[in-house]
Each structure stands twice: as C-alpha cells, then as structure tokens.
Design a protein around this motif. Structure first.
Motif, PDB file in Angstrom:
ATOM      1  N   LYS A 209      38.497  36.383  46.559  1.00  0.00           N
ATOM      2  CA  LYS A 209      37.866  35.114  46.915  1.00  0.00           C
ATOM      3  C   LYS A 209      36.854  34.741  45.834  1.00  0.00           C
ATOM      4  O   LYS A 209      35.828  35.406  45.687  1.00  0.00           O
ATOM      5  CB  LYS A 209      37.174  35.266  48.272  1.00  0.00           C
ATOM      6  CG  LYS A 209      36.988  33.972  48.967  1.00  0.00           C
ATOM      7  CD  LYS A 209      36.826  34.138  50.462  1.00  0.00           C
ATOM      8  CE  LYS A 209      36.550  32.784  51.076  1.00  0.00           C
ATOM      9  NZ  LYS A 209      35.178  32.623  51.565  1.00  0.00           N
ATOM     10  N   LEU A 212      32.674  34.659  45.873  1.00  0.00           N
ATOM     11  CA  LEU A 212      32.236  35.262  47.138  1.00  0.00           C
ATOM     12  C   LEU A 212      30.840  35.873  46.968  1.00  0.00           C
ATOM     13  O   LEU A 212      30.008  35.798  47.859  1.00  0.00           O
ATOM     14  CB  LEU A 212      33.239  36.357  47.567  1.00  0.00           C
ATOM     15  CG  LEU A 212      32.910  37.112  48.849  1.00  0.00           C
ATOM     16  CD1 LEU A 212      32.955  36.182  50.061  1.00  0.00           C
ATOM     17  CD2 LEU A 212      33.875  38.278  49.054  1.00  0.00           C
ATOM     18  N   ASN A 230      41.506  35.680  40.581  1.00  0.00           N
ATOM     19  CA  ASN A 230      41.794  34.385  41.203  1.00  0.00           C
ATOM     20  C   ASN A 230      42.250  33.407  40.129  1.00  0.00           C
ATOM     21  O   ASN A 230      41.512  33.128  39.183  1.00  0.00           O
ATOM     22  CB  ASN A 230      40.547  33.864  41.914  1.00  0.00           C
ATOM     23  CG  ASN A 230      40.022  34.860  42.948  1.00  0.00           C
ATOM     24  OD1 ASN A 230      40.689  35.147  43.919  1.00  0.00           O
ATOM     25  ND2 ASN A 230      38.845  35.415  42.698  1.00  0.00           N
ATOM     26  N   ASP A 239      35.773  37.616  41.775  1.00  0.00           N
ATOM     27  CA  ASP A 239      35.170  37.279  43.064  1.00  0.00           C
ATOM     28  C   ASP A 239      33.658  37.103  42.928  1.00  0.00           C
ATOM     29  O   ASP A 239      32.980  36.742  43.884  1.00  0.00           O
ATOM     30  CB  ASP A 239      35.417  38.419  44.080  1.00  0.00           C
ATOM     31  CG  ASP A 239      36.886  38.539  44.456  1.00  0.00           C
ATOM     32  OD1 ASP A 239      37.665  37.627  44.133  1.00  0.00           O
ATOM     33  OD2 ASP A 239      37.247  39.557  45.092  1.00  0.00           O
TER      34      ASP A 239
END
Ligand code: ADP
Length: 277
Positions: A209, A212, A230, A239
């Motif tokens: 994510k 995050l 990502n 992340d």
C-alpha cells in the motif's frame, strides 16, 4: 540518514555466487514457471533471468497461458522435479485463481524449492536452525543480510512487521525473532497502526500500500525496511513515504534499489545451495 543499498549488496552476492559457480563443472539450472501474462510477474521473471546470467546460472523460463489447468501445471512441475538437469524450480506468484497455490507449492520437490515455500523447507526454517534448512525465504533472508551488511544490531531491538503474508511478513518476523528481536506483527486488522509503528527500532513494511507509512508514524532514528512494490504507471513506489520518512530514519531502503535486488540475489543463493546438495 543512510541508505541500505540493496543494489550494491546484490552485486556483491552475485559476484560471490559467480565465483562459486565457476568452480563447478555443472552449472546450476533454475527453472522458472510463469502462468499468464501479469505485467509485474513478467518483469520479475525477466529480471531474475538477467541476474542468473550475471551469476553464471542457467535459467529456463516456461511461459504458460493463463488458462493452463492445475492438472497440466502439476504435470509440468513433476517433470521438472524428475529432470536431472534442473537444480531448482520457482513458480512465479500470484497464480491464476483457478489454480490451488498450496497444491502447486507442495508439488515442488523440497530439494528443488528455490523460494523455500514448500512446508518441509519452511518448517525447517521456522524451527530456528537456519543451518539445518538448505534454503531460506528470499525476501526475509535478503532483509537480514542487508541489516548485517550495515552492521545493524537486531538482538534486543523491537521490530515491527507490517504485513503477515507467507512470503514476507510471517517469515521475516520469524527470522528477526530467531535473531533476538522482540517482534510485533501488524496487518490489515490492526487498530491504530501508528501506535505500533512509532515503537519500532526496526520497521519492516510489506503491505502493498503506497504511502502507508508517513513520517509521523516513525520514531526518530528508526531503521526502515520498505518491501512494498507498488506500480504507478512505469514507476515503482514502496509502502513508505520515502521523502519524509528518510529525514527521520537512521537507515532506510530505497524503492527501487533496496529489498528487490537483494531478494533476487537470495533466490540465486538458494539455487546454488540446491545445486550443491
Ligand atoms: P506480500 O506478499 O507482498 O507480503 P500480500 O498482499 O500477500 O503482500 O499481503 C499484504 C499484507 O499487508 C497482508 O498481511 C495485510 O494484512 C497487510 N496490510 C494490507 N493493508 C494494510 C494496512 N492498511 N495496514 C496494515 N497492514 C495492511
């Protein structure tokens, strides 16, 4: 702040493997199985092939269509298991939904299990005796190698792992535990994630994510390991919000160039170990 340079360490590991391989009459052979055409998976497999070449390892990629049946895949793995010329097998994950991942992983001969995913290898690994298992999960072992390379002490530290996957979160927690850290594992059901991450001496983030982890979630001087990959267009982000967090961390891995290359290097390390056995 100092960078934990995974690219540099991967280069060092590859050079060492190359030396080991050059002393052997028979070159190790890594068979990689890719089902479907997921772009990220295709990139990973290609990169693994390039690293193999640098180390003098022969890699073979079997590209199978997305609608390959489970039965067919099992038959292919069985053939690779029996093939005396194949030292190690890696099945690129994720697999299409109609294929039972557990069944496939369990079908790989533990003596050829390049990713250390087979329960026999994973079990041996978890039993704390790293010398006893032939292989190690590539990402977690790469992370520990990276920490050791920069002389980061693990014993006695509070390590927070964000993510509990079988590939990263769980085994990295185990490995840090084996090395004497006090480990807390957080995941998507954790309430008030920041309250945990702020306690981390070592923070490992593998949640998939982007952003995050922001600066207000990190203790000053923490060691931050970003496992996130990502894809945003052609760019890759971790992340962790690198810009702000790197100002607070004592050590941090960049993305790309951190955990990724070391993970591939450790996959090849496993391959060479399996070839020698
Ligand atoms: P990987 O294989 O890279 O570890 P997975 O997608 O299998 O990635 O697992 C992602 C992990 O991250 C899961 O364990 C999940 O609980 C955790 N996770 C996802 N989103 C969050 C979040 N917002 N906060 C904390 N943990 C999360």
């Amino acid at each position: 702040m100092a960078l934990l340079d995974g690219k540099k360490l991967a280069g060092k590991i590859i050079r060492d493997l190359k030396k080991q391989v050059s002393r052997r009459k028979k070159k190790p052979v890594l068979a990689m199985v890719l089902v479907g055409s997921d772009p990220a998976s295709s990139i990973y497999v290609r990169r693994k092939g390039i690293f193999c070449e640098e180390a003098g390892i022969i890699s073979k990629t079997l590209r199978l269509p997305a609608d390959t049946s489970e039965k067919k895949l099992l038959a292919i793995i069985n053939k690779l298991n029996k093939d005396k010329n194949v030292s190690a097998i890696m099945v690129q994950l994720p697999l299409p939904k109609h294929i039972n991942k557990t069944k496939i992983i369990e079908s790989i001969d533990p003596k050829k299990d390049a990713d250390c995913l087979h329960p026999e290898n994973f079990g041996k690994f978890v039993q704390a005796n790293e010398e006893y298992s032939i292989v190690a999960p590539a990402t977690p072992f790469g992370i520990v190698r990276l920490l050791e390379e920069y002389k980061v002490k693990i014993e006695g530290k509070h390590a927070i792992v964000v993510g509990r996957s079988n590939i990263v979160g769980k085994p990295v927690a185990q490995l840090l535990l084996n090395r004497g850290a006090t480990v807390t594992v957080c995941h998507r059901h954790t309430k008030n994630l920041a309250a945990f991450t702020r306690q981390a001496d070592i923070l490992v983030v593998a949640a998939g994510k982007r952003n995050l982890i922001r600066a207000n979630m990190v203790k000053r001087g923490a060691i931050v390991i970003d496992v996130g990959v990502n894809h945003v267009g052609k760019k890759i982000f971790g992340d962790v919000d690198f810009g702000s967090v790197s100002k607070k961390a004592s050590y941090i891995t960049p993305v790309p160039g951190g955990v990724g290359p070391v993970t591939i290097a450790m996959l090849l390390w496993n391959t060479v170990r399996l070839a020698k056995k």
